[in-house]
Enzyme design. Structure first.
Site, short mmCIF file in Angstrom:
data_model
loop_
_atom_site.label_atom_id
_atom_site.label_comp_id
_atom_site.label_asym_id
_atom_site.label_seq_id
_atom_site.Cartn_x
_atom_site.Cartn_y
_atom_site.Cartn_z
CB THR A 91 -6.09 -10.42 2.19
OG1 THR A 91 -5.51 -11.39 1.50
CG2 THR A 91 -5.00 -9.32 2.31
N GLY B 56 -4.15 -4.61 -3.51
CA GLY B 56 -5.10 -3.84 -3.83
C GLY B 56 -4.60 -2.48 -4.28
CG HIS B 57 -1.85 -2.20 -7.61
ND1 HIS B 57 -0.77 -2.09 -6.58
CD2 HIS B 57 -1.63 -3.24 -8.40
CE1 HIS B 57 0.13 -3.00 -6.76
NE2 HIS B 57 -0.18 -3.74 -7.89
N GLY C 45 -11.01 -3.14 3.35
CA GLY C 45 -11.60 -2.17 4.14
C GLY C 45 -11.11 -1.91 5.60
CB VAL D 266 5.39 14.19 -0.71
CG1 VAL D 266 6.23 15.15 0.05
CG2 VAL D 266 6.43 13.12 -1.21
CG ASP E 269 -1.78 -1.23 1.21
OD1 ASP E 269 -2.26 -1.70 0.37
OD2 ASP E 269 -2.08 -1.71 2.43
NE ARG F 67 5.70 -30.42 -5.68
CZ ARG F 67 6.64 -31.15 -4.96
NH1 ARG F 67 7.84 -31.46 -5.84
NH2 ARG F 67 6.94 -30.76 -3.38
P1 GTP Z 1 -0.97 -3.03 -2.81
O1 GTP Z 1 -0.67 -3.70 -4.04
O2 GTP Z 1 -2.17 -3.41 -2.06
O3 GTP Z 1 0.19 -3.08 -1.83
O4 GTP Z 1 -1.11 -1.29 -2.81
P2 GTP Z 1 -0.64 -0.13 -3.60
O5 GTP Z 1 0.74 0.14 -3.26
O6 GTP Z 1 -0.99 0.06 -4.99
O7 GTP Z 1 -1.21 1.11 -2.83
P3 GTP Z 1 -2.76 1.54 -2.35
O8 GTP Z 1 -3.40 1.83 -3.76
O9 GTP Z 1 -3.54 0.14 -1.52
O10 GTP Z 1 -2.77 2.53 -1.35
C1 GTP Z 1 -2.24 3.87 -1.36
C2 GTP Z 1 -3.39 5.00 -1.40
O11 GTP Z 1 -2.80 6.20 -1.15
C3 GTP Z 1 -4.38 5.04 -2.28
O12 GTP Z 1 -5.58 5.34 -1.61
C4 GTP Z 1 -3.81 6.14 -3.57
O13 GTP Z 1 -4.89 6.58 -4.02
C5 GTP Z 1 -3.28 7.02 -2.40
N1 GTP Z 1 -2.24 7.56 -3.10
C6 GTP Z 1 -1.10 7.28 -3.89
N2 GTP Z 1 -0.04 8.26 -3.80
C7 GTP Z 1 -0.66 9.33 -3.24
C8 GTP Z 1 0.08 10.66 -3.07
O14 GTP Z 1 0.94 10.98 -3.57
N3 GTP Z 1 -0.87 11.49 -2.47
C9 GTP Z 1 -2.14 11.10 -1.88
N4 GTP Z 1 -2.71 12.00 -0.99
N5 GTP Z 1 -2.59 9.94 -2.04
C10 GTP Z 1 -1.89 8.91 -2.55
P1 IMP Z 2 -1.92 -12.71 2.91
O1 IMP Z 2 -1.14 -12.47 1.90
O2 IMP Z 2 -3.52 -12.68 2.38
O3 IMP Z 2 -1.74 -13.99 3.16
O4 IMP Z 2 -1.75 -11.70 3.89
C1 IMP Z 2 -0.64 -11.82 4.96
C2 IMP Z 2 -0.41 -10.53 5.44
O5 IMP Z 2 0.24 -9.63 4.36
C3 IMP Z 2 -1.33 -9.86 6.00
O6 IMP Z 2 -0.81 -8.99 7.18
C4 IMP Z 2 -1.82 -8.79 5.05
O7 IMP Z 2 -2.52 -7.71 5.50
C5 IMP Z 2 -0.52 -8.38 4.36
N1 IMP Z 2 -0.73 -8.11 2.76
C6 IMP Z 2 -0.83 -9.03 1.66
N2 IMP Z 2 -1.18 -8.47 0.55
C7 IMP Z 2 -1.12 -6.94 0.83
C8 IMP Z 2 -1.17 -5.85 0.18
O8 IMP Z 2 -1.16 -5.95 -1.20
N3 IMP Z 2 -1.11 -4.96 0.82
C9 IMP Z 2 -0.94 -4.69 2.13
N4 IMP Z 2 -0.90 -5.64 2.62
C10 IMP Z 2 -0.89 -6.87 2.12
MG MG Z 3 -2.96 -1.92 -1.41
#
Ligand code: GTP
Ligand code: IMP
Ligand code: MG
Length: 340
Positions: A127, A42-43, A255, A285, A13, A141
């Site tokens: 998750t 979750g991107h 969530g 930032v 995240d 396997r």
């Molecule tokens: P995973 O693949 O789950 O690890 O997630 P991720 O690295 O793609 O990040 P994710 O989108 O879950 O969380 C980042 C949060 O910060 C999101 O709500 C983005 O919209 C937000 N975000 C990303 N960059 C910025 C930024 O520079 N400023 C602000 N205010 N929000 C940002």
């Molecule tokens: P799992 O990958 O679902 O088995 O979760 C193991 C650990 O990794 C837990 O603490 C999750 O919250 C964390 N985790 C897995 N994938 C992500 C991600 O994409 N963003 C943030 N935490 C993650």
């Molecule tokens: Mg995420």
């Protein structure tokens, strides 16, 4: 010809989705290949005023000229895969998204086992998306592959062949990682980690590109740290303190409220070392320093922010090339030209 990898430097995240969208939209690679664990990711992507949450389809989908591939190392949940193909229909993703035919498949029982497990769901805080049990079956396997699934028919390909052929032809490839360094099964805070290594070497293995072909490894750090799920977090702050600083966050997949802490220089150094980082992207930032919200020029940043950036560069010996000042792909300071 370039082949770059982007990975998370913290506990996931970090804003990888935002950085991937910016880089792919800007650089227009021929292939965008998703690596990492699977749909536990979750991107978040914000583009043209719309917000998208993605778990399987590469976040670079906004570059409509690219083929979107999912590497063999990634777990595929066909339900999530098809849901996202429909959801992103207007970006023509059905015509250009393919998973490697060897991807392991998450089935209903994996999700149930994940959620019913005291160890995974309660102790580790997984998750609940079935990734751990599916990777267990892969190690045993017994897991099914994409090529065994009727629902994946027409959506599979040979990802390493496509990626390496593109590189041979002088085209650009972007490998997008998921999760983060602190969640690595090898180098993270075991046992509070995910079911696989999450560093750059594994990302290249996931899509079948050898280490000799990688140009840049971009590690993404948030300006503060967040963590969802259980496990050690040395720089964690009290939730009330985070709230006072306006740093509350909630998970894209589950969530859940994210735990918040200060930037951890020691973790950043180790993360850069093990990932072999050549560039750093620093996100959110604006949330730490609201004065820079949506700023796109380095010269417009305050002295305080510039000092923070320099401190990170001095400690890690890696240049900060991307500074993200808001969630939309436009809210970006791109310093890569200055490297040349
Ligand atoms: P995973 O693949 O789950 O690890 O997630 P991720 O690295 O793609 O990040 P994710 O989108 O879950 O969380 C980042 C949060 O910060 C999101 O709500 C983005 O919209 C937000 N975000 C990303 N960059 C910025 C930024 O520079 N400023 C602000 N205010 N929000 C940002
Ligand atoms: P799992 O990958 O679902 O088995 O979760 C193991 C650990 O990794 C837990 O603490 C999750 O919250 C964390 N985790 C897995 N994938 C992500 C991600 O994409 N963003 C943030 N935490 C993650
Ligand atoms: Mg995420």
């Amino acid at each position: 010809m370039t082949c770059n990898i982007l990975v998370g430097g913290g506990w996931g995240d970090e804003g990888k989705g935002k950085c991937i969208t910016y880089l792919c939209y800007h650089d227009e690679p021929e292939i965008i290949a998703r690596a990492g664990v699977g749909p536990n990711a979750g991107h978040s992507v914000e583009f043209n005023g719309e917000k998208y949450g993605l778990r399987m389809i590469p976040s670079g989908f906004v570059h409509t000229g690219a083929r979107l591939l999912i590497g063999a190392g990634v777990l595929v949940d066909p339900e999530v895969f098809h849901y996202e193909l429909d959801y992103l229909n207007k970006y023509n993703v059905k015509q250009r998204t393919f998973a490697d035919y060897r991807c392991a498949i998450i089935e209903e029982e994996h999700k149930q086992q994940d959620k019913a497990s005291d160890h995974l769901y309660k102790k580790i805080g997984s998750t609940g998306t079935g990734c751990g049990p599916a990777n267990r079956d892969r190690a045993l396997r017994t897991v099914k592959q994409a090529q065994d699934m009727e629902s994946m028919e027409g959506f599979t390909t040979d990802v390493p062949l496509e990626v390496n052929t593109a590189l041979d032809e002088g085209k650009d490839v972007f490998i997008e990682g998921s999760q983060g360094f602190g969640l690595s099964l090898y180098y993270g805070t075991y046992p509070f980690v995910t079911s696989k290594d999450t560093t750059a070497s594994s990302m290249s293995a996931d899509v079948g590109v050898g280490p000799t072909r990688i140009d840049d490894v971009i590690v993404v750090f948030k300006s503060y740290i967040t963590r969802v799920g259980e496990g050690p977090f040395p720089s964690e702050m009290q939730p009330e303190e985070a709230e006072k600083m306006g740093l509350e966050e909630f998970g894209t997949v589950t969530g859940r409220k994210r735990r918040i802490g200060l930037f951890d220089m020691e973790m950043a150094k180790e993360s850069c070392m093990i990932n072999g980082a050549t560039q750093i992207a620093l996100t959110c930032v604006d949330r730490l320093y609201p004065s820079c919200e949506r700023v796109t020029e380095y010269s417009d940043l305050s002295g305080e922010i510039k000092r923070f950036v320099e401190e990170i560069e001095d400690a890690t010996k890696v240049p900060v090339t991307i500074i993200s000042t808001g969630p939309d792909l436009k809210d970006t300071i791109d310093l890569r030209e200055e490297l040349i």
